[in-house]
Design a protein around this motif. Structure first.
Motif, PDB file in Angstrom:
ATOM      1  N   ARG A 172      32.423  30.412  43.241  1.00 25.69           N
ATOM      2  CA  ARG A 172      32.439  29.156  43.761  1.00 25.69           C
ATOM      3  C   ARG A 172      32.067  28.139  42.636  1.00 25.69           C
ATOM      4  O   ARG A 172      30.781  28.445  41.968  1.00 25.69           O
ATOM      5  N   PHE A 173      32.363  26.908  42.885  1.00 29.54           N
ATOM      6  CA  PHE A 173      31.992  25.844  42.005  1.00 29.54           C
ATOM      7  C   PHE A 173      31.548  24.652  42.710  1.00 29.54           C
ATOM      8  O   PHE A 173      31.304  23.739  42.238  1.00 29.54           O
ATOM      9  N   GLY A 174      31.220  25.074  44.054  1.00 28.41           N
ATOM     10  CA  GLY A 174      30.443  23.791  44.871  1.00 28.41           C
ATOM     11  C   GLY A 174      30.640  24.169  46.343  1.00 28.41           C
ATOM     12  O   GLY A 174      31.127  25.137  46.768  1.00 28.41           O
ATOM     13  N   VAL A 175      30.048  23.456  47.102  1.00 27.72           N
ATOM     14  CA  VAL A 175      29.854  23.794  48.472  1.00 27.72           C
ATOM     15  C   VAL A 175      31.276  23.678  49.218  1.00 27.72           C
ATOM     16  O   VAL A 175      31.555  24.361  50.004  1.00 27.72           O
ATOM     17  N   ARG A 176      31.777  22.718  48.858  1.00 28.08           N
ATOM     18  CA  ARG A 176      33.214  22.357  49.392  1.00 28.08           C
ATOM     19  C   ARG A 176      34.348  22.056  47.824  1.00 28.08           C
ATOM     20  O   ARG A 176      33.627  21.466  47.120  1.00 28.08           O
ATOM     21  N   MET A 177      35.312  22.790  47.873  1.00 30.68           N
ATOM     22  CA  MET A 177      36.183  22.818  46.815  1.00 30.68           C
ATOM     23  C   MET A 177      37.519  22.189  47.455  1.00 30.68           C
ATOM     24  O   MET A 177      38.105  22.635  48.219  1.00 30.68           O
ATOM     25  N   TYR A 178      38.229  21.401  46.431  1.00 27.90           N
ATOM     26  CA  TYR A 178      39.562  20.837  46.715  1.00 27.90           C
ATOM     27  C   TYR A 178      40.134  20.762  45.391  1.00 27.90           C
ATOM     28  O   TYR A 178      39.851  20.671  44.281  1.00 27.90           O
ATOM     29  N   SER A 179      41.465  21.150  45.575  1.00 28.32           N
ATOM     30  CA  SER A 179      42.602  20.940  44.347  1.00 28.32           C
ATOM     31  C   SER A 179      43.809  19.772  44.825  1.00 28.32           C
ATOM     32  O   SER A 179      43.828  19.626  46.206  1.00 28.32           O
ATOM     33  N   MET A 180      44.007  19.065  43.769  1.00 22.96           N
ATOM     34  CA  MET A 180      45.188  17.972  43.888  1.00 22.96           C
ATOM     35  C   MET A 180      46.221  18.714  42.995  1.00 22.96           C
ATOM     36  O   MET A 180      45.924  18.708  41.697  1.00 22.96           O
ATOM     37  N   LYS A 181      47.145  19.015  43.225  1.00 25.08           N
ATOM     38  CA  LYS A 181      48.380  19.361  42.599  1.00 25.08           C
ATOM     39  C   LYS A 181      49.754  18.792  42.764  1.00 25.08           C
ATOM     40  O   LYS A 181      49.856  17.939  43.701  1.00 25.08           O
ATOM     41  N   SER A 182      50.579  19.215  41.728  1.00 21.95           N
ATOM     42  CA  SER A 182      52.211  18.566  41.986  1.00 21.95           C
ATOM     43  C   SER A 182      53.012  19.791  41.530  1.00 21.95           C
ATOM     44  O   SER A 182      52.736  20.627  40.612  1.00 21.95           O
ATOM     45  N   TRP A 183      54.104  19.905  42.480  1.00 15.46           N
ATOM     46  CA  TRP A 183      55.151  20.632  41.853  1.00 15.46           C
ATOM     47  C   TRP A 183      56.218  20.259  40.794  1.00 15.46           C
ATOM     48  O   TRP A 183      57.120  21.012  40.536  1.00 15.46           O
ATOM     49  N   SER A 184      55.849  18.970  40.450  1.00 12.97           N
ATOM     50  CA  SER A 184      56.428  18.324  39.274  1.00 12.97           C
ATOM     51  C   SER A 184      55.755  18.173  38.114  1.00 12.97           C
ATOM     52  O   SER A 184      56.140  17.198  37.378  1.00 12.97           O
ATOM     53  N   THR A 201      49.260  27.279  40.137  1.00 10.46           N
ATOM     54  CA  THR A 201      48.286  27.406  39.187  1.00 10.46           C
ATOM     55  C   THR A 201      46.921  26.392  39.296  1.00 10.46           C
ATOM     56  O   THR A 201      45.952  26.826  39.000  1.00 10.46           O
ATOM     57  N   SER A 202      47.246  25.391  40.111  1.00 13.44           N
ATOM     58  CA  SER A 202      46.312  24.393  40.356  1.00 13.44           C
ATOM     59  C   SER A 202      45.240  24.860  41.361  1.00 13.44           C
ATOM     60  O   SER A 202      44.289  23.992  41.564  1.00 13.44           O
ATOM     61  N   THR A 203      45.471  25.917  42.409  1.00 17.67           N
ATOM     62  CA  THR A 203      44.982  25.914  43.424  1.00 17.67           C
ATOM     63  C   THR A 203      43.586  26.724  43.163  1.00 17.67           C
ATOM     64  O   THR A 203      43.663  27.442  42.225  1.00 17.67           O
ATOM     65  N   ILE A 204      42.686  26.300  43.747  1.00 18.79           N
ATOM     66  CA  ILE A 204      41.164  27.201  43.568  1.00 18.79           C
ATOM     67  C   ILE A 204      40.810  28.153  44.533  1.00 18.79           C
ATOM     68  O   ILE A 204      40.895  27.896  45.921  1.00 18.79           O
ATOM     69  N   PRO A 205      40.760  29.466  44.196  1.00 16.62           N
ATOM     70  CA  PRO A 205      40.563  30.603  45.358  1.00 16.62           C
ATOM     71  C   PRO A 205      39.291  30.116  45.930  1.00 16.62           C
ATOM     72  O   PRO A 205      38.112  29.809  45.335  1.00 16.62           O
ATOM     73  N   GLY A 206      39.395  30.128  47.434  1.00 18.96           N
ATOM     74  CA  GLY A 206      38.394  29.794  48.341  1.00 18.96           C
ATOM     75  C   GLY A 206      38.291  28.408  48.579  1.00 18.96           C
ATOM     76  O   GLY A 206      37.279  27.949  49.129  1.00 18.96           O
ATOM     77  N   GLU A 207      39.213  27.504  48.062  1.00 16.68           N
ATOM     78  CA  GLU A 207      38.978  26.017  48.299  1.00 16.68           C
ATOM     79  C   GLU A 207      39.121  25.822  49.917  1.00 16.68           C
ATOM     80  O   GLU A 207      39.704  26.476  50.511  1.00 16.68           O
ATOM     81  N   ASN A 208      38.687  24.618  50.079  1.00 15.69           N
ATOM     82  CA  ASN A 208      38.521  24.170  51.415  1.00 15.69           C
ATOM     83  C   ASN A 208      39.924  23.518  51.941  1.00 15.69           C
ATOM     84  O   ASN A 208      40.525  23.800  52.886  1.00 15.69           O
ATOM     85  N   SER A 209      40.633  22.890  50.800  1.00 15.96           N
ATOM     86  CA  SER A 209      41.951  22.260  51.055  1.00 15.96           C
ATOM     87  C   SER A 209      42.530  22.060  49.790  1.00 15.96           C
ATOM     88  O   SER A 209      41.915  22.001  48.710  1.00 15.96           O
TER      89      SER A 209
END
Length: 233
Positions: A172-184, A201-209
């Motif tokens: 874990r890297f924070g209380v809430r974790m989010y990733s922003m990603k693109s398929w292009s 590859t940009s998803t964070i395991p355990g992320e909130n969204s």
């Protein structure tokens, strides 16, 4: 009510107002970590919006790290770590809330993860946002130990299944974790796929969204400032 009472009440209100204003202006200090060969100014749109939203200049920290002229020379070990670790430590120490928020872009995502993990301060990070990070590695770097022979793709780099990435996987890297990603994403999906072990590859395991955008690697940072700041509120 006497005039004297009214005057005393008004004076008390005037004295209390600065305290109220100070309290209202308390935001988590935000640490913004740029990507490989990037610079703090890459976050200019985010910085501008934070300032417009009530963050003071002192509540925004954007360290410069790495060799700005050699992308293949940078990894997640040694001199690249120091500016980011120092920024996170300083931000926590000076934050009016005692907590911070961290936003990383590209390699800055995994570098911020590394320092939060090493410092053991995940509980002090209210929000962690990873934008276009290669959290699961880059196929363009190959698979460790049969990786491209440079620092960025090596033991402490972004090759798929590198010891570094495996070492932070699932943390874990924070209380809430989010990733922003693109398929292009032209960087993270350069080989024709964005998937590593079945996930982007940009998803964070355990992320909130996780949020998908139709943008390129650098547009993901530049054009999502409003969404970034929205996640911090």
């Amino acid at each position: 009510m006497s005039i004297k009472t009214c005057i005393l009440g008004l004076l008390a209100l005037l004295l209390f107002m600065p305290v109220m204003a100070l309290h209202a202006a308390c935001h988590d200090t935000v640490v913004m970590v740029h990507g490989n060969t990037g610079s703090p100014t890459d976050f200019q749109n985010t910085y501008n919006l934070l300032r417009q939203s009530g963050w003071s200049d002192a509540q925004i920290i954007a360290p410069a790290w790495g060799n700005a002229f050699c992308a293949a020379c940078n990894d997640h070990n040694g001199s690249e770590e120091t500016p980011v670790a120092d920024a996170i430590t300083s931000a926590i120490a000076t934050s009016c809330s005692g907590h911070i928020d961290v936003i990383g872009h590209s390699m800055g995502v995994t570098l911020a993860m590394r320092e939060i993990d090493k410092l053991g301060v995940a509980s002090k990070v209210d929000v962690f946002i990873g934008i276009a990070g290669a959290v699961h590695g880059l196929w363009s770097c190959g698979m460790y130990p049969f990786n491209v022979a440079n620092a960025t793709c090596g033991y402490y780099g972004l090759s798929v299944h590198s010891p570094f990435l495996l070492g932070i996987a699932g943390h874990r890297f924070g209380v809430r974790m989010y990733s922003m990603k693109s398929w292009s994403d032209e960087i993270n999906c350069a080989t024709g796929t964005c998937l590593v072990d079945g996930v982007h590859t940009s998803t964070i395991p355990g992320e909130n969204s996780s949020f998908d955008y139709p943008y390129g690697h650098y547009q993901l940072l530049l054009l999502t400032a409003a969404d970034q700041v929205g996640l911090l509120k």
